[in-house]
Design an enzyme around this catalytic site. Structure first.
Site, PDB file in Angstrom:
ATOM      1  CD  GLU A 135      -2.756  -0.852   0.031  1.00  0.00           C
ATOM      2  OE1 GLU A 135      -3.322   0.191  -0.381  1.00  0.00           O
ATOM      3  OE2 GLU A 135      -3.066  -2.048  -0.809  1.00  0.00           O
ATOM      4  CD1 TRP A 179      -2.603   2.825  -3.907  1.00  0.00           C
ATOM      5  CD2 TRP A 179      -2.345   1.141  -5.594  1.00  0.00           C
ATOM      6  NE1 TRP A 179      -3.720   2.947  -4.964  1.00  0.00           N
ATOM      7  CE2 TRP A 179      -3.602   1.904  -5.993  1.00  0.00           C
ATOM      8  CE3 TRP A 179      -2.062   0.242  -6.384  1.00  0.00           C
ATOM      9  CZ2 TRP A 179      -4.330   1.662  -6.913  1.00  0.00           C
ATOM     10  CZ3 TRP A 179      -2.771   0.043  -7.689  1.00  0.00           C
ATOM     11  CH2 TRP A 179      -3.876   0.729  -7.652  1.00  0.00           C
ATOM     12  CD1 TRP A 202     -11.594   4.213 -21.188  1.00  0.00           C
ATOM     13  CD2 TRP A 202     -13.636   4.434 -20.559  1.00  0.00           C
ATOM     14  NE1 TRP A 202     -11.973   2.932 -20.904  1.00  0.00           N
ATOM     15  CE2 TRP A 202     -13.184   3.103 -20.234  1.00  0.00           C
ATOM     16  CE3 TRP A 202     -14.903   4.908 -19.846  1.00  0.00           C
ATOM     17  CZ2 TRP A 202     -13.945   1.946 -19.627  1.00  0.00           C
ATOM     18  CZ3 TRP A 202     -15.557   3.835 -19.288  1.00  0.00           C
ATOM     19  CH2 TRP A 202     -15.328   2.565 -19.040  1.00  0.00           C
TER      20      TRP A 202
END
Length: 470
Positions: free
Chosen positions: A272, A275, A298
């Site tokens: 984490e 991350w 997108w």
């Protein structure tokens, strides 16, 4: 070599493990610590700006205990720093590097102008574990997927955190300083400040204490407990990392020591921490992630971009989905939100309501005390499907089944949702004290019916994705 060094603090409000401060103090030259209410600070939303003010106050106190001062100035960064150089005769301006596009633009302007004026303008590491340009794929590019990034850095040597300087050399006289109270950094928080203020953990000493408690009591079960929002299963250090009250290096080494001691949640904790580094890695190499779809395909997706009634209900914690509403209310009371809850509310907004992730990103920018430009951008795009993820569109979290799985006893729901309870908890009632009176909400109201049928909303999203051939 005897002229003062202006040390420009930003999101690095600590004394320990601060490379720029360590080198400045070791130089023997007078050090003038400075914090600027500049163009980047001015752009902050209500909650992060308010929380930043608390951190600045705590850092000023810590510096004063070392016999130094924190000089405050307001205005464009280059103008403020140029004025301070002229007033103090400083020969250097040093700071900790930042990696988001707004900060890079500001810092590039400052460094270029000061160097042209003959000032030693220099940036130092300290905000991340690994500088973004030092982590490369086998072909020399940047990483687009987290797991290979983790594998590339997990065995790297990271220097131990440095202690705070024993002494900070100070100038014979100090330049004028603004009064922090005059900045009114908490003005936009209004009455919410009193509610959130009771729950914040501010300053370097408090952050180190929080880390110590987590390593001693929480990290062993972290890999499991972190998924359950009603448990105190996380480190809660995102608030402190955001303002640099503790360094990622300190977290890394604490986690490594815990792993060596056999604490089973330690590796998950380290992942984490990395991350967060990965988020800055992407922001540095692809700055568009902060404001535009990371995946350009997108761009034509027909997300709703308007402030619809459904979006308003989402913002106010009135969607009729208990997991979503509890999470939003947790944010208004505490200034933070459990990580799994963040995924749920983001998925619901972008998929069940088919609303643009930028709506949610901007709302979090205003409401989270632990708002981080890189983590917030990557998190929203990951949830929406437009960002760095191997399975971008067919992951649609069902907030009802997620609540059953991760809050089986209903503790999280009851903690934050007052409607329908005969004796609501204090935390649930605090929501009505934190939000604007103009919302007209009251605990006595009936809990709302769901905005959309979850099964139908999921299918509508999948059909929309299929039509775009993602």
């Amino acid at each position: 070599m005897t002229s003062p060094i202006i040390l420009w603090f930003r999101r690095d409000l600590r004394l320990s493990d601060h490379p720029a401060l360590t080198e400045a103090a070791a130089s023997g030259r007078p050090v003038i610590p400075v914090f600027l209410h500049d163009e980047v600070v001015s752009s902050l939303g209500a909650a992060p700006k308010w929380r930043l003010g608390l951190s600045v106050a705590a850092h000023a106190k810590a510096l004063s205990e070392k016999g130094a001062r924190l000089i405050l100035r307001r205005g464009r960064a280059l103008e403020c720093l140029a004025d301070l150089v002229a007033e103090t005769g400083a020969g250097a301006v040093w700071w900790t590097r930042a990696y988001d596009p707004d900060s890079i633009a500001r810092d590039t302007e400052v460094k270029t102008a000061l160097k042209q004026a003959g000032v030693d303008a220099r940036s130092f590491p300290g905000h991340v574990l690994f500088e973004p340009w030092t982590v490369e794929t086998g072909t020399g590019g940047y990483y687009r997927v987290y797991t290979p990034f983790w594998k590339a850095v997990r065995d790297r040597d990271v220097a131990e955190a440095r202690p705070a300087p024993g002494r900070i050399p100070v100038p014979e006289g100090w330049p004028a300083s603004d009064d922090l109270d005059d900045w009114h950094l908490g003005a936009a928080m209004r009455r919410g400040a009193d509610v959130v203020g009771a729950l914040v953990t501010v300053g370097e000493d408090a952050a180190r204490g929080r880390l110590g408690a987590f390593i001693a009591e929480g990290i062993d079960n972290y890999d499991e407990a972190r998924d359950f929002p009603a448990r105190d299963g996380t480190s809660n250090l995102s608030e402190n990392l955001t303002y640099g009250e503790i360094s990622p290096v300190a977290l890394w080494h604490a986690g490594r020591r815990a792993m060596q001691e056999g604490k089973r949640g330690a590796e998950t904790f380290l992942k984490e921490v990395v991350w967060r580094d990965f988020a800055y890695h992407l922001v540095y190499h692809t700055p568009r992630i902060t404001h535009a779809n990371w995946r350009p395909e997108w761009d034509a997706f027909p997300w709703n971009t308007e402030a619809t009634k459904a979006v308003t209900r989402w913002k106010r914690g009135r969607t009729g989905e208990p997991f979503v509403d509890a999470a939003m209310r947790e944010m208004y009371v505490t200034g933070t939100m459990h990580n799994r809850a963040r995924m749920i509310v983001a998925s619901y907004l972008t998929k069940h309501l088919l609303s643009h992730w930028r709506i949610g990103q901007r709302w979090f920018e205003d409401c989270l005390i632990d708002w981080d430009p890189a983590s917030n951008a990557m998190g929203w795009q990951w949830a929406a499907g437009s960002g760095p993820d191997a399975t971008p569109y067919f992951r649609v979290f069902n907030p009802a089944t997620q609540l059953e799985k991760f809050d089986p006893d209903g503790h999280y729901r009851r903690r934050w949702i007052a409607e329908g309870q005969a004796a609501p908890s204090a935390t649930a009632l605090s929501f009505f004290d934190a939000v604007p009176r103009s919302w007209g909400l009251a605990a006595a109201e009936a809990y709302p019916a769901p905005i959309v049928n979850l099964k139908e909303g999921r299918q509508t999203a999948l059909d929309a994705y299929k039509a775009r051939d993602f």
